[in-house]
Enzyme design. Structure first.
Site, mmCIF file in Angstrom:
data_model
loop_
_atom_site.group_PDB
_atom_site.id
_atom_site.type_symbol
_atom_site.label_atom_id
_atom_site.label_comp_id
_atom_site.label_asym_id
_atom_site.label_seq_id
_atom_site.Cartn_x
_atom_site.Cartn_y
_atom_site.Cartn_z
ATOM 1 N N GLU A 26 3.952 -9.864 -0.597
ATOM 2 C CA GLU A 26 4.987 -9.578 -1.602
ATOM 3 C C GLU A 26 6.041 -10.677 -1.628
ATOM 4 O O GLU A 26 6.585 -11.052 -0.581
ATOM 5 C CB GLU A 26 5.645 -8.221 -1.291
ATOM 6 C CG GLU A 26 6.751 -7.875 -2.285
ATOM 7 C CD GLU A 26 7.194 -6.417 -2.259
ATOM 8 O OE1 GLU A 26 6.603 -5.615 -1.513
ATOM 9 O OE2 GLU A 26 8.129 -6.091 -3.015
ATOM 10 N N ASP A 68 5.559 3.535 -0.940
ATOM 11 C CA ASP A 68 6.832 4.199 -0.632
ATOM 12 C C ASP A 68 7.883 3.816 -1.677
ATOM 13 O O ASP A 68 9.000 4.333 -1.660
ATOM 14 C CB ASP A 68 7.296 3.884 0.798
ATOM 15 C CG ASP A 68 7.522 2.405 1.027
ATOM 16 O OD1 ASP A 68 7.170 1.591 0.159
ATOM 17 O OD2 ASP A 68 8.064 2.055 2.099
ATOM 18 N N SER A 69 7.502 2.950 -2.638
ATOM 19 C CA SER A 69 8.370 2.685 -3.785
ATOM 20 C C SER A 69 8.565 3.960 -4.605
ATOM 21 O O SER A 69 9.390 3.988 -5.509
ATOM 22 C CB SER A 69 7.786 1.572 -4.662
ATOM 23 O OG SER A 69 6.463 1.892 -5.053
ATOM 24 N N LYS A 124 -1.267 2.066 4.572
ATOM 25 C CA LYS A 124 -0.614 0.756 4.586
ATOM 26 C C LYS A 124 0.758 0.910 5.228
ATOM 27 O O LYS A 124 1.426 1.914 5.003
ATOM 28 C CB LYS A 124 -0.464 0.226 3.147
ATOM 29 C CG LYS A 124 0.402 -1.024 3.027
ATOM 30 C CD LYS A 124 0.306 -1.676 1.664
ATOM 31 C CE LYS A 124 1.332 -1.258 0.669
ATOM 32 N NZ LYS A 124 2.747 -1.343 1.063
ATOM 33 N N ASP A 148 1.091 4.630 1.630
ATOM 34 C CA ASP A 148 2.043 3.981 2.540
ATOM 35 C C ASP A 148 2.514 4.946 3.610
ATOM 36 O O ASP A 148 2.610 6.155 3.356
ATOM 37 C CB ASP A 148 3.293 3.558 1.751
ATOM 38 C CG ASP A 148 3.251 2.116 1.306
ATOM 39 O OD1 ASP A 148 2.378 1.365 1.769
ATOM 40 O OD2 ASP A 148 4.112 1.741 0.478
ATOM 41 N N GLU A 164 4.172 -1.854 6.911
ATOM 42 C CA GLU A 164 4.704 -3.211 6.803
ATOM 43 C C GLU A 164 4.821 -3.912 8.149
ATOM 44 O O GLU A 164 5.152 -3.272 9.154
ATOM 45 C CB GLU A 164 6.093 -3.157 6.150
ATOM 46 C CG GLU A 164 6.066 -2.592 4.744
ATOM 47 C CD GLU A 164 7.448 -2.493 4.120
ATOM 48 O OE1 GLU A 164 8.446 -2.875 4.775
ATOM 49 O OE2 GLU A 164 7.525 -2.030 2.967
HETATM 50 O O1 KIV Z 1 5.509 0.642 -2.222
HETATM 51 C C1 KIV Z 1 5.057 -0.202 -3.016
HETATM 52 O O2 KIV Z 1 5.093 -0.039 -4.241
HETATM 53 C C2 KIV Z 1 4.450 -1.418 -2.472
HETATM 54 C C3 KIV Z 1 4.058 -2.479 -3.438
HETATM 55 C C4 KIV Z 1 5.259 -3.236 -3.867
HETATM 56 C C5 KIV Z 1 3.020 -3.359 -2.901
HETATM 57 O O3 KIV Z 1 4.310 -1.534 -1.289
#
Ligand code: KIV
Length: 267
Positions: free
Chosen positions: A184, A46-47, A115, A85, A117
């Site tokens: 992280e 989600d980055s 994934k 994510d 959190e």
């Molecule tokens: O969204 C992302 O890029 C992440 C990484 C920092 C592991 O979750």
């Protein structure tokens, strides 16, 4: 075609001490390049909210915005295992919400795993997702979707209690069926304690070298943009090279040197 990386390979890699490699990817050409380079796992993180869409955090991102990116990455990945994510607000409410969002992401993107959190607080969601037959990767330590609650980008896992909390969260995820856990911005002793406590692999970002694998945001890894986190390394200068290429193009067009005869259809 090279043999596809599958979920069981990660535990096998941990057992034989082979480090797992993961990079974020958000589009088709980048995913193709990383797949060809032998990256084991591609993360449509989600980055992409801050890195691709210009948001100031991951919080505003929606599943609808993520799906075209995730689908492009999944289409490009011949060998790499693709993890997508779930964005903020799409799994926290209940196990039902988490399963519905995960199924939607899996069906529409073609990713091989999900994934999201959190540790013990979302273990019921993880159990429901894995019971639905969806591979799940956890994410502990600094969790960007909770940046406001954590008081900013702070290193996690400090002190005896910090280590114990992380180990307990990681064990809860493993118990709920997770196949791996991202750690992280965690102090190295905490990352090592979690790695030792788990049968499933840990993938670190800013967590030292004691984890079973490493993940980086690809723009940080390749030298694109102005953000240079201390835990990352620039393995290339792709941003500067893109500017060089575009400058060369601008100059050639202005000088009427491009297109040349070989780029021109005469009849
Ligand atoms: O969204 C992302 O890029 C992440 C990484 C920092 C592991 O979750």
């Amino acid at each position: 075609m090279t043999k596809k990386v599958r979920i069981h390979h990660f535990k096998e890699m941990k057992q034989r001490g082979e480090k797992i490699t993961m990079l974020t990817a958000y589009d088709y050409p980048t995913a193709k390049a990383f797949d060809a380079a032998g990256v084991d796992m591609l993360l449509v993180g989600d980055s992409l909210g801050d890195n691709m869409l210009g948001y100031d955090s991951t919080v505003p991102l929606t599943i609808d915005e993520m799906i075209p990116f995730a689908r492009a990455v999944a289409r490009a990945a011949e060998r790499s295992f693709v993890v997508a994510d779930l964005p903020f607000g799409t799994y926290e409410v209940s196990p039902e919400q988490a399963v519905e969002s995960s199924i939607r992401m899996m069906k529409l993107s073609g990713a091989q795993a999900i994934k999201f959190e959190g540790g013990r607080r979302i273990a019921r969601q993880v159990k429901a997702v894995t019971d639905a037959g969806i591979p799940f990767c956890g994410h502990l330590g600094f969790t960007p979707q909770s940046e406001n609650a954590l008081g900013g980008r702070r290193i996690q896992g400090r002190g005896e209690q910090g280590i114990q909390d992380l180990v307990d969260d990681a064990l809860a995820l493993q118990e709920a069926g997770a196949f791996a856990v991202v750690l992280e911005m965690v102090v190295a002793p905490a990352a090592e304690a979690v790695t030792k406590a788990l049968d499933i692999p840990t993938i670190g970002i800013g967590a030292g070298s004691g984890t079973d694998g490493q993940v980086l945001v690809w723009l940080d890894m390749a030298g694109v943009g102005d953000w240079h986190p201390r835990f990352s390394r620039q393995f290339g200068q792709v941003g500067a090279e893109m500017t060089n290429a575009a400058s060369g193009y601008v100059k050639a067009v202005k000088d009427v040197e491009f297109p040349a005869a070989e780029h021109t259809f005469d009849d």
